[in-house]
Design a protein around this motif. Structure first.
Motif, PDB file in Angstrom:
ATOM      1  N   HIS A   1       0.832  -1.204   0.000  1.00 53.22           N
ATOM      2  CA  HIS A   1       0.000   0.000   0.000  1.00 53.22           C
ATOM      3  C   HIS A   1       0.867   1.255   0.000  1.00 53.22           C
ATOM      4  O   HIS A   1       0.559   2.242  -0.675  1.00 53.22           O
ATOM      5  N   GLY A   2       1.965   1.201   0.746  1.00 51.57           N
ATOM      6  CA  GLY A   2       2.827   2.374   0.818  1.00 51.57           C
ATOM      7  C   GLY A   2       3.356   2.806  -0.529  1.00 51.57           C
ATOM      8  O   GLY A   2       3.385   3.997  -0.857  1.00 51.57           O
ATOM      9  N   ILE A   3       3.745   1.850  -1.346  1.00 49.43           N
ATOM     10  CA  ILE A   3       4.377   2.205  -2.629  1.00 49.43           C
ATOM     11  C   ILE A   3       3.368   2.615  -3.692  1.00 49.43           C
ATOM     12  O   ILE A   3       3.764   2.909  -4.833  1.00 49.43           O
ATOM     13  N   GLN A   4       2.100   2.683  -3.333  1.00 53.93           N
ATOM     14  CA  GLN A   4       1.130   3.279  -4.256  1.00 53.93           C
ATOM     15  C   GLN A   4       1.164   4.797  -4.180  1.00 53.93           C
ATOM     16  O   GLN A   4       0.447   5.476  -4.912  1.00 53.93           O
ATOM     17  N   ALA A   5       2.003   5.338  -3.330  1.00 55.05           N
ATOM     18  CA  ALA A   5       2.104   6.789  -3.160  1.00 55.05           C
ATOM     19  C   ALA A   5       2.706   7.429  -4.405  1.00 55.05           C
ATOM     20  O   ALA A   5       3.437   6.786  -5.165  1.00 55.05           O
TER      21      ALA A   5
ATOM     22  N   ILE B   1       8.347  10.116   0.229  1.00 53.75           N
ATOM     23  CA  ILE B   1       8.418   9.164   1.339  1.00 53.75           C
ATOM     24  C   ILE B   1       7.346   9.485   2.368  1.00 53.75           C
ATOM     25  O   ILE B   1       6.715   8.577   2.945  1.00 53.75           O
ATOM     26  N   GLY B   2       7.092  10.782   2.590  1.00 57.26           N
ATOM     27  CA  GLY B   2       6.007  11.147   3.497  1.00 57.26           C
ATOM     28  C   GLY B   2       4.667  10.619   3.015  1.00 57.26           C
ATOM     29  O   GLY B   2       3.840  10.141   3.810  1.00 57.26           O
ATOM     30  N   ALA B   3       4.421  10.698   1.702  1.00 53.82           N
ATOM     31  CA  ALA B   3       3.167  10.177   1.146  1.00 53.82           C
ATOM     32  C   ALA B   3       3.084   8.666   1.331  1.00 53.82           C
ATOM     33  O   ALA B   3       2.017   8.109   1.641  1.00 53.82           O
ATOM     34  N   ALA B   4       4.214   7.969   1.137  1.00 52.85           N
ATOM     35  CA  ALA B   4       4.227   6.518   1.334  1.00 52.85           C
ATOM     36  C   ALA B   4       3.963   6.167   2.798  1.00 52.85           C
ATOM     37  O   ALA B   4       3.246   5.203   3.109  1.00 52.85           O
ATOM     38  N   VAL B   5       4.539   6.953   3.719  1.00 52.21           N
ATOM     39  CA  VAL B   5       4.306   6.733   5.148  1.00 52.21           C
ATOM     40  C   VAL B   5       2.818   6.873   5.465  1.00 52.21           C
ATOM     41  O   VAL B   5       2.245   6.068   6.222  1.00 52.21           O
ATOM     42  N   GLU B   6       2.164   7.876   4.873  1.00 56.84           N
ATOM     43  CA  GLU B   6       0.741   8.069   5.133  1.00 56.84           C
ATOM     44  C   GLU B   6      -0.064   6.875   4.634  1.00 56.84           C
ATOM     45  O   GLU B   6      -0.996   6.412   5.311  1.00 56.84           O
ATOM     46  N   ASN B   7       0.271   6.361   3.474  1.00 58.27           N
ATOM     47  CA  ASN B   7      -0.426   5.167   2.973  1.00 58.27           C
ATOM     48  C   ASN B   7      -0.260   3.989   3.927  1.00 58.27           C
ATOM     49  O   ASN B   7      -1.218   3.252   4.215  1.00 58.27           O
ATOM     50  N   ILE B   8       0.966   3.776   4.406  1.00 58.45           N
ATOM     51  CA  ILE B   8       1.211   2.664   5.321  1.00 58.45           C
ATOM     52  C   ILE B   8       0.433   2.874   6.617  1.00 58.45           C
ATOM     53  O   ILE B   8      -0.154   1.927   7.179  1.00 58.45           O
TER      54      ILE B   8
END
Length: 768
Positions: free
Chosen positions: A417-421, A463-470
């Motif tokens: 899910h994180g890497i969908q950022a 990376i912040g966007a990926a963190v939010e997804n995770i």
């Protein structure tokens, strides 16, 4: 008087008069207007050709290529240009006595501008102006006549000197552009007439007696030294003699022989001691050649022509000359080719773009033959999207239980899910390392440094966007997620450490369900105002995340923002490093897209065939370097203008603070905002490159940008801030446009989870 006598009288009259220079009349001058009236009353004029108004209309249209006037608007523009003068009194009337035609032409500057307008940008206006100050001398007007006319036609030279003693014969018409009515006229007259019929403002001097020992210096340097000599003499002595004088005067020489496309270049202007004819005469001077018999000249002639590799037809011609044929044979195709070679080389030589001496061959018989075909690149693949038809679902781990752990499979699903950022250029600048109930989010050290990633702002945002997804995925599966930014000061590559704990009472976040649907939407969409409730929802979302959203919805401001972004696109396309970085982001075919699983698939750009062809054309920097040099590239501004014209709003997301921490927090706020827009049915397209370039210029780090680019960016910043005010204590995170476009059919590919996730050990990047 009988027919024979009458014909004889007319033939004698015509033969005694061989005018070659037109007489020009400018009606604005009273004396010339009076002289023009007398000419018209004399009965000498058989026809008047007046298309001056049409020429003016074409000129005005050529000056504004994007102008599409109707007939009335164009006629009005012509009237305004005339400034109240009667059309007949505008420009110049050229009287061509040999054809008894009176032709109305534009004034000199406008005539040249329009006549040479189709040269752009093979020849720039600056280059054309430089060429117009050059003098070219041509001696020998068989091959030379075609060269002289082509030089004049292309605007290579404005002053010409033509020398040839010969008269046109019927057998010359196998290669010379003339008519049977010209047979018996001096070749210099025919060439001068043809050149003046192209441009009546040329300055041509003719030497119908041909070149002699006595007049060579006057021909080459009288009234100012010629800039180039085109030598096409048949006489071997004159070939050598005129070169001796050209070398003494520092004049470069071109010679085309009508044999295998052979062109000789002798730069006596740069090499004052250069041997004549590349030393092929073995030191024989003009005086020595003059004393030779025809038979004695033959070995030297063969050396000049290149006796080692003569064409089979040259051999037979030499053997048969004086036996079955009367003179040296030449063909129209060879003469035309020679004129093209001379003109192209002369242009580059006079512009300082070609400085070499030597012999060159452009032999059609060698270049165009069986087995010499140029291999062609395969057709560009169709712009079909390369994303999988059906991606596997991003299954979440089961809700956490007290004392339970995520396990490897659960961690994989969170990272999936994180890497969908989103990330700039779909670069996916992240690596994840799972260990000790924690997930480290790191910068991928293999990522190249780019101008748009100023101080890592784009990387930290992604990376912040990926963190939010995770974080959202963890909560949706019943796990509390705690984020610690930059936990180790000595390791700035470690951006965030996430720890998870079972928390069955964590509410399922509504935004989670939109992670798999969030994508960049480049479709234009219908022109619809932004719904007020949608604007409020977006603004509230930003505020809840600690950010601030500035929305632009007024049409005049959207138009201005389109112009600003368009100018930024143009700068990006015409900056060497920015262009290189942008082209490196693009994936040009399905195989490359599937192999890398990053970057931007050109098929996802939403371009039609014409625009896609334009992108492919702009792929190579060499052509764009010239576009930049001439100040071109306005076409690169159009896409942003069209996109903004079809937008419901433009948004700029900012957050208090500066530096890496602000951009990581900003990435989380951006992801929540983007997911909210997706849930509202809004298309979301980033336009962020300008923000990062502004930051680079204002941050004092201008590496990779020259002074001109920096000045453009400062000007654009002023215009940008007039629409979207900035605050000195805020970081500008992303600029984007919003529309009510339908969802795109595909999204960019992502690298596999296994290529970005490791369990324990140092970070690495495999399979990227």
């Amino acid at each position: 008087m009988n027919l024979e006598a009458r014909l004889g009288t007319l033939t004698q009259t015509a033969g005694n008069i061989a005018p070659w220079r037109p007489r020009l009349y400018a009606p604005v001058e009273p004396e010339q207007r009076s002289a023009l009236t007398e000419l018209l009353e004399s009965g000498a004029v058989d026809s008047v050709h007046d298309t001056c108004a049409d020429q003016l209309a074409e000129l005005l249209s050529a000056r504004r290529p994007d102008w599409r006037p109707d007939a009335d608007e164009l006629a009005s523009a012509v009237t305004d240009h005339l400034g109240g003068r009667p059309p007949a009194e505008y420009g110049t009337w050229a009287w061509y006595a040999w054809s008894r035609q009176l032709v109305h032409v534009l004034p000199p500057a406008e005539h040249r501008e329009l006549r040479q307008s189709r040269n752009r940008y093979k020849i720039t206006a600056e280059e054309q102006n430089l060429l117009s100050r050059k003098t070219v001398a041509v001696v020998g007007l068989s091959v030379g006549a075609a060269s002289a006319v082509t030089l004049a036609q292309e605007g290579v030279g404005d002053r010409f000197r033509l020398a040839d003693f010969d008269l046109l014969s019927l057998s010359n018409l196998n290669r010379l552009r003339a008519s049977v009515a010209d047979v018996g006229l001096p070749k210099v007259v025919i060439a001068a007439r043809q050149m003046y019929e192209i441009d009546p403002y040329l300055d041509i001097t003719v030497w119908p007696e041909g070149l002699t020992e006595e007049n060579t210096d006057a021909f080459l340097a009288g009234g100012g030294r010629t800039d180039l000599l085109v030598e096409e003499c048949d006489d071997m002595y004159l070939k050598v003699h005129v070169r001796e004088r050209a070398r003494a005067l520092g004049i470069p020489v071109l010679m085309e022989t009508n044999e295998r496309g052979m062109l000789d270049v002798e730069r006596f202007d740069l090499e004052p001691e250069r041997p004549l004819l590349h030393g092929l005469l073995q030191g024989v001077a003009a005086a020595g050649v003059k004393a030779m018999s025809t038979r004695e000249k033959l070995p030297h002639l063969l050396r000049i022509l290149g006796q080692d590799e003569p064409s089979e037809r040259l051999v037979s011609s030499l053997v048969e000359t004086g036996k079955t044929i009367s003179s040296w044979p030449q063909l129209a195709s060879g003469v035309s080719l020679g004129a093209a070679l001379v003109t192209d080389t002369a242009r580059r030589l006079l512009l300082g773009q070609f400085t070499a001496s030597g012999r060159y061959f452009v032999d059609p018989g060698t270049l165009i033959r069986e087995g010499a075909e140029t291999p062609l690149a395969p057709a560009e693949p169709a712009s079909e999207p390369t994303a999988e038809v059906a991606s596997p679902p991003l299954l979440l781990p089961p809700p956490g239980n007290a004392g339970a752990t995520l396990g490897e499979e659960g961690t994989r699903r969170l990272v999936a899910h994180g890497i969908q950022a989103p990330s700039g250029g779909n670069s996916q600048p992240w690596q994840f390392i799972a260990h000790d109930e924690a997930l480290d989010c790191r910068i991928d050290a293999a990522q190249p440094q780019t101008l748009l990633d100023f101080e890592g702002c784009a990387t930290h945002l992604a990376i912040g966007a990926a963190v939010e997804n995770i974080h959202l995925a963890a909560e949706a599966s019943g796990w509390a997620c705690h984020a610690q930014y930059f936990p180790t000061a000595a390791d700035p590559g470690l951006v965030c450490r996430l720890t998870f704990s079972s928390a069955a009472d964590v509410p399922r976040p509504a935004l989670f369900d939109w992670i798999e649907h969030r994508t960049t939407n480049r479709s234009p969409g219908p022109v619809r105002p932004l719904v007020k409730s949608h604007a409020a929802a977006l603004t509230d979302c930003a505020a809840e995340s600690g950010a601030r959203l500035h929305l632009v919805t007024e049409r005049d401001q959207l138009d201005e923002m389109g112009r600003v972004l368009g100018a930024g696109d143009r700068l990006r396309m015409l900056s060497p490093q920015l262009h290189r970085e942008m082209m490196n982001e693009l994936r040009w075919d399905p195989e490359e897209t599937r192999r890398t699983r990053d970057g931007i698939d050109v098929a996802t750009l939403g371009l039609d065939d014409v625009d896609l062809a334009g992108v492919r054309l702009a792929r190579r920097w060499a052509g764009l370097a010239f576009v930049r040099r001439i100040g071109g590239g306005k076409a690169f501004e159009e896409s942003a203008g069209k996109a903004l014209a079809a937008s419901s709003a433009v948004g700029c997301l900012t957050i208090p603070g500066k530096g890496s921490h602000a951009f990581v927090n900003g990435g989380r706020a951006l992801q929540r905002l983007w997911l909210t827009a997706t849930s509202l049915g809004l298309g979301f397209q980033p336009h962020t490159s300008l923000l990062y370039l502004f930051a680079r210029v204002e941050g004092g780090s201008e590496t990779g940008l020259d002074a001109t680019e920096t000045d453009v960016l400062r000007t654009l910043r002023t215009r940008f801030t007039a629409v979207i005010p900035s605050k000195p204590d805020e970081a500008e995170l992303m600029l984007f446009r919003l529309s009510y476009a339908s969802p795109p059919a595909t999204r960019s590919l992502r690298r596999t989870v296994d290529s970005v996730l490791q369990f324990g050990g140092p970070p690495s990047r495999s399979g990227a």
